[in-house]
Design a protein around this motif. Structure first.
Motif, PDB file in Angstrom:
ATOM      1  N   LEU A  82       0.819  -1.204   0.000  1.00 24.64           N
ATOM      2  CA  LEU A  82       0.000   0.000   0.000  1.00 24.64           C
ATOM      3  C   LEU A  82       0.856   1.257   0.000  1.00 24.64           C
ATOM      4  O   LEU A  82       0.707   2.122  -0.859  1.00 24.64           O
ATOM      5  N   TRP A  83       1.765   1.336   0.954  1.00 28.21           N
ATOM      6  CA  TRP A  83       2.648   2.504   0.997  1.00 28.21           C
ATOM      7  C   TRP A  83       3.664   2.466  -0.133  1.00 28.21           C
ATOM      8  O   TRP A  83       3.919   3.470  -0.790  1.00 28.21           O
ATOM      9  N   GLY A  84       4.283   1.303  -0.343  1.00 23.86           N
ATOM     10  CA  GLY A  84       5.350   1.211  -1.341  1.00 23.86           C
ATOM     11  C   GLY A  84       4.871   1.454  -2.757  1.00 23.86           C
ATOM     12  O   GLY A  84       5.566   2.087  -3.556  1.00 23.86           O
ATOM     13  N   LEU A  85       3.687   0.931  -3.093  1.00 18.45           N
ATOM     14  CA  LEU A  85       3.157   1.091  -4.449  1.00 18.45           C
ATOM     15  C   LEU A  85       2.172   2.240  -4.560  1.00 18.45           C
ATOM     16  O   LEU A  85       1.579   2.454  -5.628  1.00 18.45           O
ATOM     17  N   GLY A  86       1.973   2.969  -3.466  1.00 14.34           N
ATOM     18  CA  GLY A  86       1.025   4.074  -3.486  1.00 14.34           C
ATOM     19  C   GLY A  86       1.408   5.184  -4.443  1.00 14.34           C
ATOM     20  O   GLY A  86       0.534   5.867  -5.001  1.00 14.34           O
ATOM     21  N   ASN A  94      -7.538   0.007  -7.119  1.00 14.39           N
ATOM     22  CA  ASN A  94      -6.418  -0.816  -7.568  1.00 14.39           C
ATOM     23  C   ASN A  94      -5.418  -1.045  -6.444  1.00 14.39           C
ATOM     24  O   ASN A  94      -4.814  -2.126  -6.346  1.00 14.39           O
ATOM     25  N   GLN A  95      -5.221  -0.046  -5.593  1.00 18.07           N
ATOM     26  CA  GLN A  95      -4.344  -0.226  -4.441  1.00 18.07           C
ATOM     27  C   GLN A  95      -4.860  -1.326  -3.522  1.00 18.07           C
ATOM     28  O   GLN A  95      -4.095  -2.183  -3.056  1.00 18.07           O
ATOM     29  N   LEU A  96      -6.169  -1.310  -3.254  1.00 20.87           N
ATOM     30  CA  LEU A  96      -6.761  -2.337  -2.388  1.00 20.87           C
ATOM     31  C   LEU A  96      -6.721  -3.707  -3.051  1.00 20.87           C
ATOM     32  O   LEU A  96      -6.538  -4.732  -2.366  1.00 20.87           O
ATOM     33  N   LEU A  97      -6.866  -3.728  -4.383  1.00 23.92           N
ATOM     34  CA  LEU A  97      -6.779  -4.995  -5.109  1.00 23.92           C
ATOM     35  C   LEU A  97      -5.388  -5.607  -4.969  1.00 23.92           C
ATOM     36  O   LEU A  97      -5.244  -6.804  -4.661  1.00 23.92           O
ATOM     37  N   VAL A  98      -4.358  -4.808  -5.155  1.00 22.72           N
ATOM     38  CA  VAL A  98      -2.979  -5.300  -5.016  1.00 22.72           C
ATOM     39  C   VAL A  98      -2.693  -5.704  -3.573  1.00 22.72           C
ATOM     40  O   VAL A  98      -2.056  -6.728  -3.313  1.00 22.72           O
TER      41      VAL A  98
END
Length: 215
Positions: A82-86, A94-98
Motif C-alpha cells: 500500500l505505501w510502497g506502491l502508493g 487498484n491499491q486495495l486490489l494489489v
C-alpha cells in the motif's frame, strides 16, 4: 596356557559374549532408527520435550507468538503493497486490489508455511490458519479470505473516521489514516475473530453429530 592365549590372539569366552552383545545392541539401535515412524514411536510427554528445546528463558505463549507473527506480516503487507506502491498506483480500488492479493499470497506462501515448520507436533498450528490445507486450492482460498479481512478493516477505518468526524465536524482531512502498525493490528484482530468463529462452528457440528449417533 594364559600366555599362549594372549600370543595366539584368542579371546576368553566372556569377552566374546560381551562383543556379541554389543554388536546385537548396536544393530538393534540402527534398525530402530531406520524403521522409526510416528506410528511406532513411543509417546513422549510435553514436559520431557521442553527439556531438550533451546530458546530464550522468557517463553511466550503460543497464541501470543502467532498474534505477533500475523501482526508483523500484515503490517509488512501494508508497508510494501500500500505505501510502497502508493506512488505508482494512484487509483484507490487498484491499491486495495494489489494489497488483498499480496496479503493472500504472503499468508499462503510464507506465514502458513512458517507455522507448519515451527509446530510442536504435526498439525498443532492448523487451528491458527483459516485454510490449513496445502496445495493449489489453498492459494485462491487464502486470497479470498484476505479480501474478506481487508474489507472488514476498511469498514473499521470508515466507521471510526465517521464517528470522529461526527463529533469534531472536521471533514477536510482524514482523522485516522492507514499506517502499517494499526493496519496489522486490525487485520490480526479480525483474523482471530473469524478463527474463533470457525472453531466454535466445528465444536457445534461435532456435538450435533454425536447427538445424532446416540441411540
Amino acid at each position: 596356557m594364559a600366555g599362549k592365549n594372549r600370543k595366539s590372539g584368542t579371546e576368553p569366552p566372556e569377552q566374546e559374549r560381551d562383543a556379541a552383545s554389543w554388536y546385537r545392541l548396536n544393530t538393534k539401535a540402527v534398525d530402530d532408527l531406520v524403521t522409526a515412524a510416528p506410528e511406532n514411536s513411543p509417546k513422549v510427554s510435553e514436559a520431557e520435550l521442553r527439556k531438550y528445546r533451546s530458546g530464550p528463558k522468557i517463553r511466550l505463549k503460543d497464541w501470543l507468538k502467532i498474534l505477533l507473527a500475523k501482526w508483523w506480516f500484515n503490517g509488512a503487507c501494508c508497508f510494501f503493497f500500500l505505501w510502497g506502491l502508493g506512488t505508482v498506483i494512484r487509483n484507490r480500488e487498484n491499491q486495495l486490489l494489489v494489497l488483498g492479493l499480496g496479503m493472500g499470497f504472503v499468508t499462503d506462501l510464507l506465514v502458513n508455511k512458517i507455522f507448519r515448520y515451527y509446530a510442536r507436533t504435526p498439525g498443532s498450528n492448523d487451528r491458527w490458519m483459516m485454510v490449513p490445507g496445502k496445495g493449489f486450492v489453498s492459494l485462491p482460498l487464502n486470497v479470498i479470505y484476505a479480501f474478506l479481512l481487508l474489507g472488514c478493516v476498511v469498514m473499521t477505518y470508515n466507521t471510526v473516521n465517521g464517528i470522529i468526524v461526527s463529533f469534531t465536524g472536521e471533514r477536510e482531512s482524514v482523522p485516522l489514516g492507514v499506517e502499517p502498525l494499526l493496519f496489522g493490528l486490525l487485520t490480526t484482530g479480525w483474523d482471530f475473530l473469524f478463527l474463533g468463529m470457525k472453531r466454535m462452528m466445528k465444536k457445534i457440528i461435532t456435538y450435533a453429530g454425536r447427538q445424532v449417533k446416540k441411540p
